[in-house]
Scaffold this motif. Sequence first.
Motif, mmCIF file in Angstrom:
data_model
loop_
_atom_site.group_PDB
_atom_site.id
_atom_site.type_symbol
_atom_site.label_atom_id
_atom_site.label_comp_id
_atom_site.label_asym_id
_atom_site.label_seq_id
_atom_site.Cartn_x
_atom_site.Cartn_y
_atom_site.Cartn_z
ATOM 1 N N MET A 48 0.822 -1.208 0.000
ATOM 2 C CA MET A 48 0.000 0.000 0.000
ATOM 3 C C MET A 48 0.852 1.252 0.000
ATOM 4 S SD MET A 48 -2.996 -0.894 2.772
ATOM 5 C CE MET A 48 -4.033 -2.361 2.593
ATOM 6 N N GLU A 49 0.258 2.310 -0.520
ATOM 7 C CA GLU A 49 0.841 3.640 -0.447
ATOM 8 C C GLU A 49 0.284 4.364 0.782
ATOM 9 O OE1 GLU A 49 3.214 4.930 -2.556
ATOM 10 O OE2 GLU A 49 3.247 2.873 -3.339
ATOM 11 N N PRO A 50 1.038 5.290 1.374
ATOM 12 C CA PRO A 50 0.552 5.996 2.566
ATOM 13 C C PRO A 50 -0.765 6.733 2.347
ATOM 14 C CG PRO A 50 2.893 6.383 2.254
ATOM 15 C CD PRO A 50 2.417 5.667 1.027
ATOM 16 N N SER A 51 -1.063 7.141 1.108
ATOM 17 C CA SER A 51 -2.306 7.859 0.818
ATOM 18 C C SER A 51 -3.544 7.043 1.183
ATOM 19 C CB SER A 51 -2.362 8.240 -0.670
ATOM 20 O OG SER A 51 -2.277 7.073 -1.484
ATOM 21 N N VAL A 52 -3.411 5.714 1.226
ATOM 22 C CA VAL A 52 -4.544 4.852 1.559
ATOM 23 C C VAL A 52 -5.027 5.111 2.980
ATOM 24 C CG1 VAL A 52 -5.227 2.442 1.919
ATOM 25 C CG2 VAL A 52 -3.886 3.081 -0.088
ATOM 26 N N LEU A 53 -4.126 5.496 3.868
ATOM 27 C CA LEU A 53 -4.498 5.708 5.263
ATOM 28 C C LEU A 53 -5.572 6.782 5.417
ATOM 29 C CD1 LEU A 53 -0.921 5.570 6.856
ATOM 30 C CD2 LEU A 53 -2.600 3.729 6.711
#
Length: 236
Positions: free
Chosen positions: A170-175
Amino acid sequence: MIAVIQAGGKGTRLRPYTLIMPKPMMPVGDQPVIEVLLKWLRRWGIHRVFITTGYMEHLIRALCGDGSQWDMEISYSAEPEPLGTIGPLRLLGGEIDEPFLVLNGDLITDLDLGEFITFHRRRGGPVTIGTTRKEIAIDLGVLDAVNDRLTGFREKPKEAYRVSMGIYCMEPSVLELIPRGVPFGFDDLAHEMLARDLPIYLYEHEGLWMDIGREDDFCRAQNGFLRDYKSLILGA
């Protein structure tokens, strides 16, 4: 790369065993499954790990410690209440600023983690799911019909499905898509991303995968881990 191991579930499918220990500590051969998972990550060069905990977290902390025994750095994030499979990641928002792995704490696989991460980076999407093919047996006679007239009969058929392995990149933007303080599963995340037309990519693995939370996989692992799988997964 940082890895997040989800280890907060109650393991209800493995009761009564999980009444006395959390599912990630169920033995596979001569080791708890979470230890096998950590050693597998370490073999692929992963040093930094977060473990999200809930049910019987003190036992998981006592087993894994700070990770120094495996030349790793392990930190913990305790759920104040059950938050589902993805909800606990929101608690790590300030700790993660680069692509990261998310893994269920009860799986065994020989996935080529280097190829999986490379695939994710090349696709450039926010989420990549590790998938495999799983054959499901239906232990009944299945009737095919049009209205009330039989058109076919299949005795105990087997159907093959593409399923999630419980491994994600996952990329941090998913958070930012994960709400705070409420249960939120990967199914919720997938629906949210599909609704926003955000791409989710699938990486298919054709090798070993077992979900120790399922009784048949747990028994299969006991019967063959030391003989067939340990060197394959851990190189030992």
